[in-house]
Design a protein around this motif. Structure first.
Motif, mmCIF file in Angstrom:
data_model
loop_
_atom_site.group_PDB
_atom_site.id
_atom_site.type_symbol
_atom_site.label_atom_id
_atom_site.label_comp_id
_atom_site.label_asym_id
_atom_site.label_seq_id
_atom_site.Cartn_x
_atom_site.Cartn_y
_atom_site.Cartn_z
ATOM 1 N N ILE A 63 -7.775 -4.073 1.828
ATOM 2 C CA ILE A 63 -6.533 -4.554 1.219
ATOM 3 C C ILE A 63 -6.436 -6.074 1.336
ATOM 4 O O ILE A 63 -6.080 -6.759 0.374
ATOM 5 C CB ILE A 63 -5.304 -3.871 1.862
ATOM 6 N N VAL A 109 -3.812 4.271 6.802
ATOM 7 C CA VAL A 109 -4.083 2.835 6.656
ATOM 8 C C VAL A 109 -4.710 2.357 7.969
ATOM 9 O O VAL A 109 -4.056 1.809 8.837
ATOM 10 C CB VAL A 109 -2.806 2.049 6.296
ATOM 11 N N GLU A 153 0.871 -1.175 0.000
ATOM 12 C CA GLU A 153 0.000 0.000 0.000
ATOM 13 C C GLU A 153 0.907 1.223 0.000
ATOM 14 O O GLU A 153 1.816 1.340 0.835
ATOM 15 C CB GLU A 153 -0.898 -0.001 1.237
#
Length: 130
Positions: A84, A76, A60
Motif C-alpha cells: 500500500i 492488513v 484500504e
C-alpha cells in the motif's frame, strides 16, 4: 481451477467491490473528496484515494461476511502495508502531489441485510522504516 474455487473467488471479489462502494459513500457523506477508487498503475493498486482538507488519505477497505474467521483489519499485515505504501508513493509521484499522506482502514461486515461499516480507523498505520 475447480468450479467451486472459481465461484468462491467471484463471490469474494463481488463482496469486496460492494464493500468498497459502501466505503466510498461513507467517506463522501463525511465530506471527503474522492480522487480515485481502484486506482491501478503497473502492479500497484489502491482501494480509495481521497482528500480530507489538505491531506491525501489512502484507504484500504476490508469487507468480510459473518462466517469469516479473520477480523477484517487483521488482513492488513506488514507485507500488505508495504504494498500500500509503495502504491501510495507511485500515486503521489504520478500525479505530482505535494500533500501529507494518511493511511486509513475501513472495515465492513456483510450479513443478510447488507453491508455495514464496522470501523473507520484513521492513521491505521505508518510507512515502515527501512
Amino acid at each position: 481451477m475447480s468450479l467451486y474455487w472459481k465461484n468462491s473467488m467471484e463471490k469474494r471479489n463481488e463482496i469486496g467491490k460492494n464493500g468498497e462502494s459502501e466505503a466510498r459513500l461513507f467517506l463522501e457523506q463525511k465530506g471527503y473528496r474522492i480522487r480515485h477508487t481502484n486506482w491501478h498503475y503497473h502492479h500497484y493498486e489502491l482501494d480509495i484515494v481521497a482528500q480530507w482538507e489538505e491531506e491525501l488519505v489512502v484507504v484500504e477497505v476490508k469487507t468480510r461476511s459473518l462466517d469469516y474467521l479473520l477480523e477484517p483489519e487483521e488482513a492488513v499485515d506488514t507485507p500488505k502495508i508495504r504494498r500500500i505504501v509503495a502504491a501510495a508513493d507511485a500515486y503521489v509521484r504520478y500525479f505530482n502531489i505535494d500533500l501529507p499522506v494518511r493511511f486509513d482502514i475501513i472495515t465492513l461486515l456483510k450479513d443478510s441485510r447488507g453491508y455495514h461499516i464496522r470501523e473507520h480507523i484513521e492513521d491505521a498505520f505508518y510507512p515502515p522504516v527501512h
